[in-house]
Design an enzyme around this catalytic site. Structure first.
Site, PDB file in Angstrom:
ATOM      1  N   LYS A  90      58.286  77.399  -5.163  1.00  0.00           N
ATOM      2  CA  LYS A  90      60.097  77.336  -5.135  1.00  0.00           C
ATOM      3  C   LYS A  90      60.503  76.553  -4.179  1.00  0.00           C
ATOM      4  CE  LYS A  90      60.860  81.591  -7.767  1.00  0.00           C
ATOM      5  NZ  LYS A  90      59.545  82.346  -7.633  1.00  0.00           N
ATOM      6  N   GLU A 112      70.275  84.076  -5.660  1.00  0.00           N
ATOM      7  CA  GLU A 112      69.930  85.278  -6.221  1.00  0.00           C
ATOM      8  C   GLU A 112      68.372  85.433  -6.034  1.00  0.00           C
ATOM      9  OE1 GLU A 112      69.957  82.829  -8.217  1.00  0.00           O
ATOM     10  OE2 GLU A 112      67.995  82.734  -8.903  1.00  0.00           O
ATOM     11  N   SER A 378      50.975  79.122  -9.085  1.00  0.00           N
ATOM     12  CA  SER A 378      52.226  78.856  -8.727  1.00  0.00           C
ATOM     13  C   SER A 378      52.458  79.429  -7.203  1.00  0.00           C
ATOM     14  CB  SER A 378      53.230  79.317  -9.476  1.00  0.00           C
ATOM     15  OG  SER A 378      52.627  80.886 -10.015  1.00  0.00           O
TER      16      SER A 378
END
Ligand SMILES: *Cc1c(COP(=O)(O)O)cnc(C)c1O
Length: 398
Positions: A90, A112, A378
């Protein structure tokens, strides 16, 4: 030539677009006019590349597994996004978006978050760049993701609990959009995945495309060819998958396998297999596949993994499915858990629950011994230890 990339109107085939309230029109147009120019400028590229190297720790390794490869009878590489600063992919996206926000003169950042991973990645870059940070998070998630809430607060972000709906990610996103409507001029909304109105899906995919850029170079070095036979990634909104496939999307030699969260089973009523269960609809500013009832009410998704339970999917991935470019597999909770323990015991790597869904897809595919398979890991599993330690409730033999 056929391409699976976005067209000038923000569509991937029949999916995408920008379905937004009038008041955000100017904001989204501004972003659309600026993002490509900025992302392609030399000064942005330099600053972004330097932060990815020195702050995030890129390039992330491409690790050829030994015991896992033997188990599945092929050559399995792991793209180690779990080794990034803040523990997942991210951060690649939040660094890019905050650089863009600064260039556009914005002073206030909103985001969010569901599991809290995107919230932490956003709070991190806001601390780095000295920007005000407000993170919307459903009350249910605030309660079950306390360590990430505390990290965001320590980083200086204000975490706003959202009490509407199911009090999870979808509701947090609605609230962030509401905030954006109230402060369109000074606020930049950092979206955490390849979702939302155009240009977000394309912008996030580009910022994550460093993953496939590195895979290409790394495979050329160790395999003597710069493409794999299979790319495997999990999909929540689709950003780590989009980054993994970005530079291979038009290369038909490469099989693309996307693992979505089956939950307790695709047809159990408790699932987040959005691509298989979804119907065309509009969610959070884009036309995509959405889990919805007959009369168009959004249905609540479920997955053991908080990062995958979203009722929509990126328009990129909806199009890859509709055009049959990608193979979509549902991996259920218990299959993901088994895959997480398998990787841990075979390779000494504890994966994030989301990433475990990508690993869980391996057992559903048939490989030849010479096949080169790249699975994107990930994120790391630290945040999921409670779930892993409670797996006896799922009847799993550890
Ligand atoms: C958020 C998250 C995901 C799901 O998001 P995508 O946008 O689909 O990549 C997957 N893995 C990890 C570790 C995450 O934190």
């Amino acid at each position: 030539m056929k391409t699976y990339h976005v067209n000038e109107n923000g569509y991937y085939g029949e999916f995408g677009g920008a379905y937004i309230p009038e008041i955000l029109h100017r904001c989204v147009e501004d972003l659309k006019d600026n993002y490509l120019k900025a992302l392609e400028s030399e000064s942005f590229r330099q600053e972004y590349a330097q932060l990815l190297r020195d702050y995030v720790g890129r390039p992330s390794p491409l690790y050829l597994t030994g015991r896992l490869s033997r188990k599945y009878g092929c050559r399995i590489y792991l793209k180690r996004e779990d080794l990034n600063h803040t523990g997942a992919h991210k951060i690649n996206n939040t660094i890019g978006q905050i650089l863009l926000a600064r260039r556009m003169g914005k002073t206030r950042i909103i985001a969010e978050t569901g599991a809290g991973q995107h919230g932490v990645a956003t709070a991190t870059v806001c601390a780095l760049m000295d920007m005000e940070c407000i993170v919307y998070m459903g009350t249910t998630d605030v309660e079950r993701q306390q360590p990430n809430v505390r990290k965001m607060q320590m980083l200086g972000a204000k975490v706003v609990p959202v009490t509407s709906g199911n009090m999870t990610l979808k509701d947090a996103t609605n609230e962030a959009i509401r905030d954006w409507c109230c402060h369109p001029s000074d606020t930049f909304y950092i979206i955490g995945s390849t979702v939302g109105p155009h240009p977000y899906p394309d912008m996030v995919a580009r910022l994550q495309s460093v993953i496939s850029e590195e895979i290409k170079k790394q495979l050329a070095g160790c395999e003597g060819r710069d493409y794999p036979d299979y790319l495997v990634a999990c999909v929540g909104g689709g950003s780590n998958a989009a980054g993994t496939i970005y530079h291979y999307i038009d290369d038909e030699r490469v099989n693309i396998v996307l693992a979505e969260a089956g939950g307790k089973g695709v047809y159990s009523g408790m699932s987040a297999a959005t691509i298989q269960l979804g119907k065309k609809g509009i969610l959070h500013g884009a036309c995509t596949l959405v889990m919805q009832s007959e009369d168009g009410q959004i249905e609540e998704p479920y997955s053991i993994s908080a990062g995958l339970d979203y009722p929509g999917i990126g328009p990129i991935h909806a199009n890859l499915y509709a055009s049959k470019r990608a193979t979509i597999l549902a991996v259920d909770d218990h299959e993901a858990l088994a895959a997480a323990f398998e990787l841990t015991r075979l390779e000494g790597i504890i994966p994030a629950l989301e990433s475990a869904h990508a690993l869980g897809a391996l057992g559903k595919l048939t490989f030849r011994p010479e096949d080169v398979v790249v699975v994107t890991l990930s994120g790391r599993g630290d945040k999921d230890m409670d779930t892993y330690l409670n797996t006896h409730t799922y009847g799993l033999q550890v």
